[in-house]
Design a protein around this motif. Structure first.
Motif, PDB file in Angstrom:
ATOM      1  N   VAL A   9       0.868  -1.173   0.000  1.00  0.00           N
ATOM      2  CA  VAL A   9       0.000   0.000   0.000  1.00  0.00           C
ATOM      3  C   VAL A   9       0.904   1.222   0.000  1.00  0.00           C
ATOM      4  CG1 VAL A   9      -1.827   1.228   1.208  1.00  0.00           C
ATOM      5  CG2 VAL A   9      -1.779  -1.264   1.250  1.00  0.00           C
ATOM      6  N   VAL A  10       0.908   1.931  -1.135  1.00  0.00           N
ATOM      7  CA  VAL A  10       1.773   3.097  -1.310  1.00  0.00           C
ATOM      8  C   VAL A  10       0.937   4.349  -1.108  1.00  0.00           C
ATOM      9  CG1 VAL A  10       3.311   4.315  -2.883  1.00  0.00           C
ATOM     10  CG2 VAL A  10       3.207   1.831  -2.934  1.00  0.00           C
ATOM     11  N   SER A  11       1.313   5.178  -0.143  1.00  0.00           N
ATOM     12  CA  SER A  11       0.596   6.421   0.153  1.00  0.00           C
ATOM     13  C   SER A  11       1.313   7.592  -0.502  1.00  0.00           C
ATOM     14  CB  SER A  11       0.530   6.654   1.658  1.00  0.00           C
ATOM     15  OG  SER A  11      -0.177   5.605   2.266  1.00  0.00           O
ATOM     16  N   ASP A  12       0.525   8.431  -1.165  1.00  0.00           N
ATOM     17  CA  ASP A  12       1.052   9.622  -1.813  1.00  0.00           C
ATOM     18  C   ASP A  12       0.649  10.829  -0.986  1.00  0.00           C
ATOM     19  OD1 ASP A  12       1.989  11.556  -3.495  1.00  0.00           O
ATOM     20  OD2 ASP A  12       0.717  11.026  -5.193  1.00  0.00           O
ATOM     21  N   ALA A  13       1.619  11.493  -0.356  1.00  0.00           N
ATOM     22  CA  ALA A  13       1.328  12.632   0.519  1.00  0.00           C
ATOM     23  C   ALA A  13       0.847  13.844  -0.258  1.00  0.00           C
ATOM     24  CB  ALA A  13       2.565  12.995   1.332  1.00  0.00           C
ATOM     25  N   LYS A  14       1.261  13.984  -1.519  1.00  0.00           N
ATOM     26  CA  LYS A  14       0.846  15.144  -2.311  1.00  0.00           C
ATOM     27  C   LYS A  14      -0.651  15.125  -2.605  1.00  0.00           C
ATOM     28  CE  LYS A  14       5.104  16.144  -4.853  1.00  0.00           C
ATOM     29  NZ  LYS A  14       5.706  16.154  -6.202  1.00  0.00           N
ATOM     30  N   THR A  15      -1.170  13.965  -2.992  1.00  0.00           N
ATOM     31  CA  THR A  15      -2.580  13.869  -3.377  1.00  0.00           C
ATOM     32  C   THR A  15      -3.454  13.340  -2.253  1.00  0.00           C
ATOM     33  OG1 THR A  15      -2.301  11.636  -4.264  1.00  0.00           O
ATOM     34  CG2 THR A  15      -1.990  13.482  -5.788  1.00  0.00           C
ATOM     35  N   GLY A  16      -2.847  12.687  -1.254  1.00  0.00           N
ATOM     36  CA  GLY A  16      -3.628  12.108  -0.166  1.00  0.00           C
ATOM     37  C   GLY A  16      -4.260  10.783  -0.541  1.00  0.00           C
ATOM     38  N   LYS A  17      -3.804  10.150  -1.615  1.00  0.00           N
ATOM     39  CA  LYS A  17      -4.359   8.884  -2.070  1.00  0.00           C
ATOM     40  C   LYS A  17      -3.403   7.742  -1.738  1.00  0.00           C
ATOM     41  CE  LYS A  17      -6.965  10.761  -5.943  1.00  0.00           C
ATOM     42  NZ  LYS A  17      -7.166  10.689  -7.400  1.00  0.00           N
ATOM     43  N   ALA A  18      -3.982   6.532  -1.674  1.00  0.00           N
ATOM     44  CA  ALA A  18      -3.193   5.330  -1.464  1.00  0.00           C
ATOM     45  C   ALA A  18      -3.442   4.381  -2.624  1.00  0.00           C
ATOM     46  CB  ALA A  18      -3.560   4.663  -0.149  1.00  0.00           C
ATOM     47  N   TYR A  19      -2.414   3.655  -3.013  1.00  0.00           N
ATOM     48  CA  TYR A  19      -2.486   2.752  -4.155  1.00  0.00           C
ATOM     49  C   TYR A  19      -2.069   1.358  -3.718  1.00  0.00           C
ATOM     50  CZ  TYR A  19      -2.494   7.238  -6.497  1.00  0.00           C
ATOM     51  OH  TYR A  19      -2.808   8.520  -6.878  1.00  0.00           O
ATOM     52  N   ALA A  52       8.559  -2.662  -7.095  1.00  0.00           N
ATOM     53  CA  ALA A  52       7.099  -2.670  -7.130  1.00  0.00           C
ATOM     54  C   ALA A  52       6.550  -2.221  -8.477  1.00  0.00           C
ATOM     55  CB  ALA A  52       6.554  -1.773  -6.029  1.00  0.00           C
ATOM     56  N   GLY A  53       7.431  -2.037  -9.465  1.00  0.00           N
ATOM     57  CA  GLY A  53       6.983  -1.586 -10.768  1.00  0.00           C
ATOM     58  C   GLY A  53       6.852  -0.076 -10.879  1.00  0.00           C
ATOM     59  N   LEU A  54       7.398   0.649  -9.913  1.00  0.00           N
ATOM     60  CA  LEU A  54       7.349   2.114  -9.916  1.00  0.00           C
ATOM     61  C   LEU A  54       8.741   2.653 -10.258  1.00  0.00           C
ATOM     62  CD1 LEU A  54       5.292   2.623  -6.638  1.00  0.00           C
ATOM     63  CD2 LEU A  54       4.438   2.704  -8.976  1.00  0.00           C
ATOM     64  N   ALA A  55       9.051   2.690 -11.545  1.00  0.00           N
ATOM     65  CA  ALA A  55      10.382   3.094 -11.995  1.00  0.00           C
ATOM     66  C   ALA A  55      10.650   4.549 -11.634  1.00  0.00           C
ATOM     67  CB  ALA A  55      10.499   2.902 -13.495  1.00  0.00           C
ATOM     68  N   GLY A  56      11.803   4.792 -11.019  1.00  0.00           N
ATOM     69  CA  GLY A  56      12.213   6.135 -10.656  1.00  0.00           C
ATOM     70  C   GLY A  56      11.739   6.588  -9.290  1.00  0.00           C
ATOM     71  N   TYR A  57      10.870   5.832  -8.644  1.00  0.00           N
ATOM     72  CA  TYR A  57      10.340   6.214  -7.334  1.00  0.00           C
ATOM     73  C   TYR A  57      11.224   5.633  -6.229  1.00  0.00           C
ATOM     74  CZ  TYR A  57       5.943   7.974  -9.222  1.00  0.00           C
ATOM     75  OH  TYR A  57       4.991   8.711  -9.869  1.00  0.00           O
ATOM     76  N   THR A  58      11.240   6.299  -5.086  1.00  0.00           N
ATOM     77  CA  THR A  58      11.880   5.786  -3.883  1.00  0.00           C
ATOM     78  C   THR A  58      10.814   5.703  -2.806  1.00  0.00           C
ATOM     79  OG1 THR A  58      13.973   6.837  -4.480  1.00  0.00           O
ATOM     80  CG2 THR A  58      13.709   6.147  -2.194  1.00  0.00           C
ATOM     81  N   PRO A 104       3.573  10.105 -13.522  1.00  0.00           N
ATOM     82  CA  PRO A 104       2.685  10.137 -12.349  1.00  0.00           C
ATOM     83  C   PRO A 104       2.255   8.721 -11.965  1.00  0.00           C
ATOM     84  CG  PRO A 104       1.918  11.650 -14.049  1.00  0.00           C
ATOM     85  CD  PRO A 104       3.021  10.849 -14.649  1.00  0.00           C
ATOM     86  N   ILE A 105       2.069   8.506 -10.688  1.00  0.00           N
ATOM     87  CA  ILE A 105       1.733   7.170 -10.190  1.00  0.00           C
ATOM     88  C   ILE A 105       0.364   6.703 -10.697  1.00  0.00           C
ATOM     89  CG2 ILE A 105       0.731   7.930  -8.008  1.00  0.00           C
ATOM     90  CD1 ILE A 105       2.218   5.468  -6.752  1.00  0.00           C
ATOM     91  N   GLU A 106      -0.543   7.647 -11.010  1.00  0.00           N
ATOM     92  CA  GLU A 106      -1.863   7.265 -11.524  1.00  0.00           C
ATOM     93  C   GLU A 106      -1.757   6.540 -12.861  1.00  0.00           C
ATOM     94  OE1 GLU A 106      -1.355  10.572 -10.656  1.00  0.00           O
ATOM     95  OE2 GLU A 106      -2.410  10.599  -8.748  1.00  0.00           O
ATOM     96  N   GLU A 107      -0.737   6.869 -13.663  1.00  0.00           N
ATOM     97  CA  GLU A 107      -0.546   6.219 -14.951  1.00  0.00           C
ATOM     98  C   GLU A 107       0.085   4.844 -14.810  1.00  0.00           C
ATOM     99  OE1 GLU A 107       1.672   8.724 -17.579  1.00  0.00           O
ATOM    100  OE2 GLU A 107       0.279  10.401 -17.363  1.00  0.00           O
ATOM    101  N   ILE A 108       0.869   4.642 -13.768  1.00  0.00           N
ATOM    102  CA  ILE A 108       1.582   3.380 -13.593  1.00  0.00           C
ATOM    103  C   ILE A 108       0.691   2.323 -12.948  1.00  0.00           C
ATOM    104  CG2 ILE A 108       3.575   2.279 -12.516  1.00  0.00           C
ATOM    105  CD1 ILE A 108       4.943   5.035 -12.589  1.00  0.00           C
ATOM    106  N   VAL A 109      -0.006   2.683 -11.883  1.00  0.00           N
ATOM    107  CA  VAL A 109      -0.828   1.737 -11.128  1.00  0.00           C
ATOM    108  C   VAL A 109      -2.202   1.657 -11.776  1.00  0.00           C
ATOM    109  CG1 VAL A 109      -1.825   1.233  -8.877  1.00  0.00           C
ATOM    110  CG2 VAL A 109       0.418   2.278  -9.009  1.00  0.00           C
TER     111      VAL A 109
END
Length: 147
Positions: free
Chosen positions: A7-17, A43-49, A119-124
Motif C-alpha cells: 500500500v503506497v501512500s502519496d502525501a501530495k494527493t492524499g491517495k493510497a495505491y 514494485a513496478g514504480l520506476a524512478g520512485y523511492t 505520475p503514479i496514476e498512470e503506472i498503477v
C-alpha cells in the motif's frame, strides 16, 4: 514464497495505491526494517523511492518500529501502534510483530519519498474501491424505488 499487498501512500494527493507483489519481487522487501528506503523498481514504480512505514500479517497483528526482528511477541505496552488506552496509565499485554518485513506479512505500507518521471496514476491500474461500488448500488436501488 511470500506474496503481499504493498500500500503506497502519496502525501501530495492524499491517495493510497494497492500493488500486488508476487514471486521473486518479494525478496527485495524481506529483511528490510521500518524506515528503510527501497527502490520503487521492485514494485513496478520506476524512478520512485519508497520508505517502509509498517505492515501487518494474516491475523492483523501490526508491525511496531521499536521491536527488533521479524517474529511476533507479547509485549506490555502503554500506547502507540497496536494499543490506544482509554485512560492515562493503562497498560496491556498485546501481540505485536517486529520491525523487519517477514514472509508471513500480508500487507506492507510505504510512502513515496522521491517521485519518478511518470505520475503514479498512470503506472498503477485504477480499481474501483468497495466504497464506490456500495454508493453506486445504493443509487441504483434508490432510482428503482422512485419508479
Amino acid at each position: 514464497m511470500a506474496d503481499f499487498k504493498l500500500v503506497v501512500s502519496d502525501a501530495k494527493t492524499g491517495k493510497a495505491y494497492n500493488i500486488d507483489i508476487t514471486g521473486p519481487k518479494t525478496t527485495k522487501f524481506v529483511g528490510h526494517a521500518i524506515g528503510s528506503e527501497i527502490s520503487g523498481d521492485a514494485a513496478g514504480l520506476a524512478g520512485y523511492t519508497l520508505v517502509i512505514t509498517g505492515g501487518s500479517d494474516k491475523d492483523g497483528v501490526p508491525m511496531r518500529n521499536d521491536l527488533p526482528g521479524q517474529v511476533r511477541r507479547k509485549v506490555l505496552v502503554s500506547g502507540g501502534i497496536g494499543y490506544h488506552p482509554k485512560e492515562d496509565g493503562m497498560r496491556k499485554r498485546k501481540t505485536l510483530r517486529g520491525n523487519e518485513i517477514a514472509t508471513e506479512l500480508v500487507q506492507v505500507n510505504a510512502t513515496i519519498k522521491e517521485y519518478g518521471p511518470k505520475p503514479i496514476e498512470e503506472i498503477v491500474p485504477k480499481s474501483e474501491g468497495a466504497g464506490k461500488k456500495k454508493k453506486a448500488e445504493k443509487k441504483t436501488a434508490a432510482a428503482a424505488k422512485k419508479k
